[in-house]
Motif scaffolding. Structure first.
Motif, PDB file in Angstrom:
ATOM      1  N   UNK A  89     -19.880  28.081 130.310  1.00 43.05           N
ATOM      2  CA  UNK A  89     -20.162  28.178 131.571  1.00 43.05           C
ATOM      3  C   UNK A  89     -20.920  27.467 132.643  1.00 43.05           C
ATOM      4  N   UNK A 109     -22.347  25.709 134.952  1.00 42.97           N
ATOM      5  CA  UNK A 109     -23.391  25.670 136.582  1.00 42.97           C
ATOM      6  C   UNK A 109     -23.528  24.848 137.263  1.00 42.97           C
ATOM      7  N   UNK A 147     -29.694  34.513 146.381  1.00 41.40           N
ATOM      8  CA  UNK A 147     -29.665  33.369 144.994  1.00 41.40           C
ATOM      9  C   UNK A 147     -28.458  33.331 144.595  1.00 41.40           C
ATOM     10  N   UNK A 181     -25.338  31.407 143.026  1.00 50.00           N
ATOM     11  CA  UNK A 181     -24.215  30.861 142.419  1.00 50.00           C
ATOM     12  C   UNK A 181     -23.515  30.218 141.563  1.00 50.00           C
ATOM     13  N   UNK A 182     -22.850  29.739 142.451  1.00 51.81           N
ATOM     14  CA  UNK A 182     -21.433  30.159 141.698  1.00 51.81           C
ATOM     15  C   UNK A 182     -20.771  28.451 140.586  1.00 51.81           C
ATOM     16  N   UNK A 183     -20.265  28.762 139.528  1.00 52.23           N
ATOM     17  CA  UNK A 183     -20.025  28.235 139.305  1.00 52.23           C
ATOM     18  C   UNK A 183     -18.462  27.903 138.141  1.00 52.23           C
ATOM     19  N   UNK A 184     -18.319  28.184 137.175  1.00 51.02           N
ATOM     20  CA  UNK A 184     -17.130  27.798 136.776  1.00 51.02           C
ATOM     21  C   UNK A 184     -17.475  28.652 135.158  1.00 51.02           C
ATOM     22  N   UNK A 185     -16.107  29.555 134.041  1.00 45.65           N
ATOM     23  CA  UNK A 185     -16.234  30.529 132.844  1.00 45.65           C
ATOM     24  C   UNK A 185     -14.614  29.343 132.757  1.00 45.65           C
ATOM     25  N   UNK A 218     -18.917  36.991 135.386  1.00 42.39           N
ATOM     26  CA  UNK A 218     -17.415  36.561 134.745  1.00 42.39           C
ATOM     27  C   UNK A 218     -16.041  36.967 135.405  1.00 42.39           C
ATOM     28  N   UNK A 239     -14.139  32.365 137.480  1.00 40.05           N
ATOM     29  CA  UNK A 239     -15.612  31.592 137.829  1.00 40.05           C
ATOM     30  C   UNK A 239     -16.600  32.322 137.084  1.00 40.05           C
ATOM     31  N   UNK A 240     -18.020  31.561 137.016  1.00 42.16           N
ATOM     32  CA  UNK A 240     -18.718  32.089 136.734  1.00 42.16           C
ATOM     33  C   UNK A 240     -19.791  32.159 137.213  1.00 42.16           C
ATOM     34  N   UNK A 241     -20.601  33.553 138.229  1.00 39.12           N
ATOM     35  CA  UNK A 241     -21.572  33.575 139.533  1.00 39.12           C
ATOM     36  C   UNK A 241     -22.832  34.589 138.952  1.00 39.12           C
ATOM     37  N   UNK A 242     -23.978  33.845 139.646  1.00 34.91           N
ATOM     38  CA  UNK A 242     -25.147  34.504 138.980  1.00 34.91           C
ATOM     39  C   UNK A 242     -26.094  35.049 140.164  1.00 34.91           C
TER      40      UNK A 242
END
Lengths: 87, 87
Positions: free
Chosen positions: A8, A10, A37, A39-43, B8, B42-45
């Motif tokens: 992950x 972020x 809240x 928040x978007x990142x990469x997996x 994910x 993508x990974x999103x929280x």
């Protein structure tokens, strides 16, 4: 042995995440106002051939630092599991 | 109660993942030839306010289906945990 890593990446908590902010706003527009809240990142998933788990982890860490994550703006975490090799 | 979801979103296994393929190739160029099968998603929280976990999960599922994931090309999974509310 083959190991499968699940990474992950972020944006750092201190940084704004404009993509996440935009999605947060849109949640309200589609009637999901209790979501916030975002928040978007990469997996990233990948497979690595290594003699043991410590060596596999070292390689994944190197891949994250050199290629996958921008450490000025992003933090990475990963988990790793051994994959059953098909005989 | 506040719940924190960790989502994910990955390209479906049947689909090519050009970004992952490009990264796989580049692993070789930086001396990490034992890394393969890179797939990037993508990974999103996010945080969701809900009365109970079932209701929170329903909202996250709806958010994924309506906004976050393109179900023609992507599959999503998520985990959820309750967040301690600060009194």
């Amino acid at each position: 042995m083959t190991f499968r890593a699940s990474i992950d990446i972020m944006p750092l908590p201190a940084l704004l995440d404009p993509q996440g902010k935009a999605v947060s706003s849109n949640m309200h527009n589609i009637g999901l106002a209790s979501i916030s809240n975002v928040r978007i990142g990469k997996h990233i998933t990948l497979e690595v051939e290594a003699a043991d788990q410590a060596s596999a982890e070292a390689q994944v860490k190197e891949a994250c630092e050199k290629l996958l994550a921008n450490q000025i703006m992003e933090a990475f975490t990963f988990t790793m599991e051994a994959v059953e090799t098909v005989a």
